[in-house]
Design a protein around this motif. Structure first.
Motif, PDB file in Angstrom:
ATOM      1  N   THR A  41       0.833  -1.209   0.000  1.00 45.25           N
ATOM      2  CA  THR A  41       0.000   0.000   0.000  1.00 45.25           C
ATOM      3  C   THR A  41       0.865   1.255   0.000  1.00 45.25           C
ATOM      4  N   ASP A  44       2.250   1.872  -3.417  1.00 43.70           N
ATOM      5  CA  ASP A  44       1.242   2.447  -4.299  1.00 43.70           C
ATOM      6  C   ASP A  44       1.049   3.937  -4.011  1.00 43.70           C
ATOM      7  N   VAL A  45       1.067   4.310  -2.745  1.00 39.08           N
ATOM      8  CA  VAL A  45       0.959   5.729  -2.376  1.00 39.08           C
ATOM      9  C   VAL A  45       2.124   6.515  -2.969  1.00 39.08           C
ATOM     10  N   ARG A  47       3.788   5.828  -5.695  1.00 39.00           N
ATOM     11  CA  ARG A  47       3.568   5.962  -7.142  1.00 39.00           C
ATOM     12  C   ARG A  47       2.531   7.048  -7.427  1.00 39.00           C
ATOM     13  N   GLN A  48       1.473   7.068  -6.631  1.00 35.03           N
ATOM     14  CA  GLN A  48       0.452   8.107  -6.804  1.00 35.03           C
ATOM     15  C   GLN A  48       1.038   9.494  -6.575  1.00 35.03           C
ATOM     16  N   GLU A  51       3.088  10.589  -9.552  1.00 35.66           N
ATOM     17  CA  GLU A  51       2.224  10.928 -10.685  1.00 35.66           C
ATOM     18  C   GLU A  51       1.588  12.304 -10.510  1.00 35.66           C
ATOM     19  N   MET A  52       1.382  12.724  -9.253  1.00 34.40           N
ATOM     20  CA  MET A  52       0.794  14.036  -8.981  1.00 34.40           C
ATOM     21  C   MET A  52       1.800  15.170  -9.151  1.00 34.40           C
ATOM     22  N   VAL A 271      -6.016   7.012   2.321  1.00 35.77           N
ATOM     23  CA  VAL A 271      -5.600   6.445   1.029  1.00 35.77           C
ATOM     24  C   VAL A 271      -6.195   5.067   0.792  1.00 35.77           C
ATOM     25  N   THR A 275      -8.123   8.121  -3.767  1.00 34.58           N
ATOM     26  CA  THR A 275      -6.782   8.321  -4.293  1.00 34.58           C
ATOM     27  C   THR A 275      -6.170   9.571  -3.687  1.00 34.58           C
ATOM     28  N   LEU A 276      -4.853   9.630  -3.714  1.00 36.08           N
ATOM     29  CA  LEU A 276      -4.143  10.789  -3.187  1.00 36.08           C
ATOM     30  C   LEU A 276      -4.548  12.059  -3.934  1.00 36.08           C
ATOM     31  N   SER A 277      -4.720  11.934  -5.233  1.00 36.04           N
ATOM     32  CA  SER A 277      -5.096  13.091  -6.041  1.00 36.04           C
ATOM     33  C   SER A 277      -6.479  13.620  -5.666  1.00 36.04           C
ATOM     34  N   GLU A 278      -7.434  12.719  -5.492  1.00 37.20           N
ATOM     35  CA  GLU A 278      -8.781  13.141  -5.083  1.00 37.20           C
ATOM     36  C   GLU A 278      -8.743  13.863  -3.746  1.00 37.20           C
TER      37      GLU A 278
END
Length: 367
Positions: A41, A44-45, A47-48, A51-52, A271, A275-278
């Motif tokens: 997890t 994945d955070v 990577r998010q 991407e942001m 998370v 998603t982190l972006s949301e």
């Protein structure tokens, strides 16, 4: 307002730590191991985050070396394209582990310093033998040439030793020294009356840092964070709420700043659920104090509103009971008397035992 993407993230891997520092900014309601995100997890955070647009990842705790998967997590961060900075007490970092961290892409280490002698450091850290272990790790870091920042949290009991602190940072090959006077959140708020330095100590610290900055220019950089309570104006917390960085707690809760969970009317997303972006762009908590439209008077008409954004929301809550109020540190604040009263209480309270940071002995039930 439309927020820009974050550039930095603080990943609090765990609240576990062998030290028990009474100024720790972690919440007094600490999370136990069974609440922590697993390796997959966290990866994945990371990577998010990349991407942001996040560039700098601060790997923290507690003590991040308490996680047996620290090397794997550091590798996951580097592979995601982040620049990993390890924030550590040094306890739990063996030469073998340092080698592994360096091999997988560790970019930088920030080492905490509780004091310049074993007696002082071990008393403040609540961990006998911690200073000696820290010095051995610092030597290993220096020998490897890993970029090092020394983070010296300063308060009433060690600020008079600032000159030796600077000498030690030079001896250890630190590229940067953070002279960070205690900010009163978490456990530090509990111990405020025993930790707040005097005005005389603060003025002398400013003089010493100013002289050292000039003398050591080109050798070591300085970050000096004076006590808020002696400032005329508040600092812009995190560069402005929800504007440059975000924190992820051990259980995956995403915060605009380290102490934000102290604000009871805000609900912070996790998370595991969004998603982190949301969370960054759309959550009510991150948008609650973004920008300047929400600012009260006198901030709304102040020419500093784009500089300090009304100051610290958590400090306003702690001192005034209202997170939307002007930070009472500001001399223009209608609540500035609250700081005057806090100073008077802190400097006239008899010496008492420090309340050390401590994990609960019985784990909370996982919800």
């Amino acid at each position: 307002m439309t927020a820009p993407p974050p550039i930095a993230m603080l990943a609090e891997l765990t609240h576990r730590c062998p030290l028990a520092c009474p100024y720790c900014s972690n919440p007094t309601d600490l999370l136990t191991r069974d609440h922590e995100l697993d390796t997959e997890t966290w990866a994945d955070v990371f990577r998010q985050a990349a991407e942001m647009g996040v560039l700098q990842l601060h790997i923290s705790g507690g003590e991040p070396a308490s996680r047996p998967d620290l090397v794997e997590l550091t590798q996951a961060a580097a592979e995601a394209g982040l620049y990993p900075n390890l924030i550590t007490s040094g306890v739990g970092l063996t030469p073998k582990r340092l080698d592994a961290l360096e091999q997988v892409g560790l970019d930088h280490i920030q080492l905490s310093l509780q004091g310049t002698t074993a007696d002082l450091a071990d008393w403040i850290g609540g961990y006998k033998g911690g200073f000696d272990r820290k010095m051995k790790v610092a030597t290993e870091i220096k020998n490897r040439g890993i970029p090092l920042t020394l983070n010296a949290v300063m308060h009433r009991h060690n600020l008079d030793d600032l000159e030796r602190t600077i000498e030690m940072a030079v001896d250890l090959g630190a590229r940067r020294l953070e002279v960070a006077c205690v900010q009163f959140h978490g456990w530090a708020e509990t111990n405020r009356d025993q930790l707040l330095p005097t005005l005389e100590q603060t003025k002398e610290a400013k003089r010493i840092v100013s002289e050292a900055e000039h003398r050591l220019r080109g050798t070591m950089a300085f970050d000096f964070v004076p006590p808020d309570y002696y400032s005329d104006f508040p600092k812009a917390c995190m560069g402005g709420w929800g504007s440059t960085g975000l924190n992820v707690t051990p259980d995956g809760t995403v915060l605009p700043c380290h102490a934000a969970e102290s604000i009871p009317h805000l609900k912070f997303d996790n998370v595991r659920d969004r998603t982190l972006s949301e969370i960054w762009y759309k959550s009510e908590a991150f948008n609650a104090y973004r920008g300047t439209d929400w600012l009260p008077d006198p901030c709304q008409s102040c020419d500093r509103k784009e500089i300090d954004f009304g100051g610290c929301r958590c400090q306003a809550l702690a001192l005034v009971g209202d997170a939307s109020a002007t930070d009472p540190v500001c001399h223009k604040s209608p609540h500035h008397q609250k700081v005057v009263q806090a100073l008077d209480a802190a400097l006239n309270t008899p010496e008492q035992d420090l309340v050390y940071r401590k994990l609960p002995t019985v784990s909370k039930q996982v919800v």
